[in-house]
Motif scaffolding. Structure first.
Motif, PDB file in Angstrom:
ATOM      1  N   GLY A 142       6.625 -35.615   2.032  1.00 38.86           N
ATOM      2  CA  GLY A 142       5.678 -36.038   2.983  1.00 38.86           C
ATOM      3  C   GLY A 142       5.315 -35.147   3.851  1.00 38.86           C
ATOM      4  O   GLY A 142       5.748 -34.064   3.827  1.00 38.86           O
ATOM      5  N   TRP A 143       4.658 -35.677   5.129  1.00 41.57           N
ATOM      6  CA  TRP A 143       4.073 -34.967   6.243  1.00 41.57           C
ATOM      7  C   TRP A 143       5.081 -35.038   7.370  1.00 41.57           C
ATOM      8  O   TRP A 143       5.074 -36.165   7.878  1.00 41.57           O
ATOM      9  N   LEU A 150       2.975 -43.685  16.308  1.00 39.98           N
ATOM     10  CA  LEU A 150       3.799 -44.535  15.608  1.00 39.98           C
ATOM     11  C   LEU A 150       4.567 -44.175  14.492  1.00 39.98           C
ATOM     12  O   LEU A 150       5.464 -44.954  13.958  1.00 39.98           O
ATOM     13  N   LEU A 151       4.136 -43.143  13.730  1.00 47.65           N
ATOM     14  CA  LEU A 151       4.989 -42.735  12.713  1.00 47.65           C
ATOM     15  C   LEU A 151       5.375 -41.008  12.997  1.00 47.65           C
ATOM     16  O   LEU A 151       4.593 -40.429  13.343  1.00 47.65           O
ATOM     17  N   ASP A 152       6.728 -40.751  12.751  1.00 42.96           N
ATOM     18  CA  ASP A 152       7.019 -39.329  12.531  1.00 42.96           C
ATOM     19  C   ASP A 152       6.829 -38.657  11.396  1.00 42.96           C
ATOM     20  O   ASP A 152       6.700 -37.590  11.432  1.00 42.96           O
ATOM     21  N   GLY A 153       6.715 -39.160  10.253  1.00 46.27           N
ATOM     22  CA  GLY A 153       6.336 -38.718   8.982  1.00 46.27           C
ATOM     23  C   GLY A 153       5.786 -39.633   8.073  1.00 46.27           C
ATOM     24  O   GLY A 153       6.122 -40.801   8.237  1.00 46.27           O
ATOM     25  N   ALA A 154       5.180 -39.219   7.001  1.00 42.14           N
ATOM     26  CA  ALA A 154       4.571 -40.139   6.089  1.00 42.14           C
ATOM     27  C   ALA A 154       4.286 -39.597   4.671  1.00 42.14           C
ATOM     28  O   ALA A 154       4.088 -38.201   4.559  1.00 42.14           O
ATOM     29  N   GLU A 155       4.370 -40.224   3.633  1.00 46.62           N
ATOM     30  CA  GLU A 155       3.979 -39.674   2.241  1.00 46.62           C
ATOM     31  C   GLU A 155       2.991 -40.844   1.984  1.00 46.62           C
ATOM     32  O   GLU A 155       2.941 -42.014   2.145  1.00 46.62           O
ATOM     33  N   PHE A 156       2.055 -40.229   1.255  1.00 44.79           N
ATOM     34  CA  PHE A 156       0.927 -41.000   0.370  1.00 44.79           C
ATOM     35  C   PHE A 156       1.000 -40.838  -1.156  1.00 44.79           C
ATOM     36  O   PHE A 156       1.793 -41.663  -1.864  1.00 44.79           O
ATOM     37  N   ASN A 157       0.466 -39.549  -1.459  1.00 44.13           N
ATOM     38  CA  ASN A 157       0.602 -39.542  -2.874  1.00 44.13           C
ATOM     39  C   ASN A 157       0.304 -38.225  -3.627  1.00 44.13           C
ATOM     40  O   ASN A 157       1.155 -37.601  -4.425  1.00 44.13           O
ATOM     41  N   ASN A 158      -0.743 -37.575  -3.070  1.00 44.20           N
ATOM     42  CA  ASN A 158      -1.183 -36.272  -3.784  1.00 44.20           C
ATOM     43  C   ASN A 158      -1.744 -35.271  -3.009  1.00 44.20           C
ATOM     44  O   ASN A 158      -2.562 -35.910  -2.039  1.00 44.20           O
ATOM     45  N   PRO A 159      -2.137 -33.998  -3.124  1.00 49.46           N
ATOM     46  CA  PRO A 159      -2.878 -32.982  -2.375  1.00 49.46           C
ATOM     47  C   PRO A 159      -4.453 -33.472  -2.163  1.00 49.46           C
ATOM     48  O   PRO A 159      -4.921 -33.478  -1.022  1.00 49.46           O
TER      49      PRO A 159
END
Length: 387
Positions: free
Chosen positions: A184-185, A234-243
């Motif tokens: 994630g980011w 509200l979020l420190d990090g997150a992933e979704f899926n693809n570039p």
């Protein structure tokens, strides 16, 4: 009758019709009769109207600008073309009728005729649902997951979950293999599993259970809400899926650290749902097209992703983002966490039945691939240098 003048040629009676003239008259009578009959039939025949197309309301769980919504559109176009206009799927973006996470219920209730999403989104109904979209990291890829669905008993287990366990009024089709998703980011680089403890982190499905096992504080939100949540803290990090999705959703605007490679979602595939009552009422050939179009779209999606994802990863780097591999200690911690998650959830007999089936397939199929296929890394490094 004989000519008395001495001519031997036969003489016809005055009322005798010449043979040639009689044949012409017969033909004229026949043609007139046929013409009259045809005219009468034309007058008697009812007017024939072209059958109206079957219109189906089909909502995705993706924002309109996301490549996933584009993939949903590719499936819709394929169905509409293959049916020759007999079926018209109307594609709607997430939220057009219901919010993304309510799509499956809306299809089951008949509010929507169909939809496009991922099985992990229905993880709240039964955690086994996520096994059909975000399965554990058994060394297999998403194409091998779909092999299990088609030839390893996965479809029968999926149907059992939908019909017998959850009693949903839907018909589901899995398609569209996805590559490994990024960790994630983040605001700063993740160097160890300890960095995940207490982290306000977005993921979905069984990835949430795994991340909680590593100490993260998980929040599950749909695609369109992730970047605003990071931006507001509200979020420190997150992933979704693809570039491609990450780029268009705006992740580079709120984070400059992109950690790729992860075992929390090493593989995933898409899911197409139709209301079962509506689906069962369709002609058999249309039902077959709805299924076959998914297989065709599956291949096209993989090829499109090869092109777009590789280009968009370079575009992300050009935005000043640090693209870093997830460190080996974090990957090892994820695998250990999978052991715990699987053991805990296998207390549910149905979950365990699916896991056992997946393990048997992965052990055989991945084992074959690892011993049979040549090392692609060695060849790539030889011709292009290390990636």
């Amino acid at each position: 009758m004989t000519d008395t003048s001495g001519n031997d040629a036969p003489v016809r009676a005055q009322n005798e019709v010449p043979v040639r003239a009689e044949g012409a008259a017969s033909r004229r009578r026949f043609i007139a009769t046929v013409a009259a009959g045809a005219a009468g039939a034309a007058l008697a025949a009812p007017a024939v109207h072209a059958q109206a197309p079957i219109r189906l309301k089909f909502q995705s769980t993706w924002p309109n600008k996301d490549i996933f919504h584009e993939f949903a559109g590719d499936y819709v176009k394929r169905v509409n073309t293959m049916t020759g206009g007999r079926v018209e799927l109307e594609l709607l973006a997430a939220g057009s009728v219901v919010p993304a996470f309510q799509m499956a219920d809306a299809v089951s209730a008949g509010i929507l005729d169909g939809g496009h999403g991922v099985a992990a989104y229905w993880y709240g109904k039964n955690k086994a649902f996520s096994l059909f979209g975000t399965a554990p990291a058994f060394g297999w890829d998403a194409d091998e997951l779909l092999g299990w669905v088609r030839y390893g008993g996965g479809q029968a287990l999926y149907d059992e979950l939908i019909t017998n366990v959850l009693k949903l009024n839907v018909v589901g089709m899995l398609y569209g293999p996805m590559p490994t998703q990024p960790l994630g980011w983040f605001k700063k680089e993740i160097t160890s599993a300890a960095d995940l403890k207490g982290l306000k982190y977005r993921t979905v499905g069984l990835g949430a259970d795994l991340s909680k096992e590593l100490g993260a504080a998980v929040t599950i939100v749909p695609a369109g809400e992730i970047v605003p949540a990071i931006d507001r803290g509200l979020l420190d990090g997150a992933e979704f899926n693809n570039p491609s999705s990450d780029l268009v959703l705006g992740f580079p605007d709120v984070s400059k650290v992109y950690m790729i490679q992860s075992y929390h979602q090493a593989l995933e595939c898409f899911e197409i749902l139709f209301n079962k009552t509506k689906f069962d009422g369709l002609p058999p050939d249309v039902q077959a097209i709805l299924k076959s179009a998914g297989d065709a779209a599956s291949s096209d999606m993989m090829w499109k992703a090869q092109d777009r994802y590789s280009k968009d990863l370079e575009a992300i780097k050009a935005r000043g983002v640090k693209v870093l591999p997830t460190p080996k200690p974090v990957l090892e911690a994820q695998l250990a966490a999978w052991d715990t998650v699987i053991a805990n959830l296998s207390a549910d007999p149905f979950f365990k039945k699916v896991i056992d089936s997946q393990k048997a397939w992965a052990q055989r199929v991945v084992g074959f691939r690892l011993q049979y296929e040549v090392d692609s890394r060695m060849a790539y490094d030889h011709f292009f240098g290390k990636a």
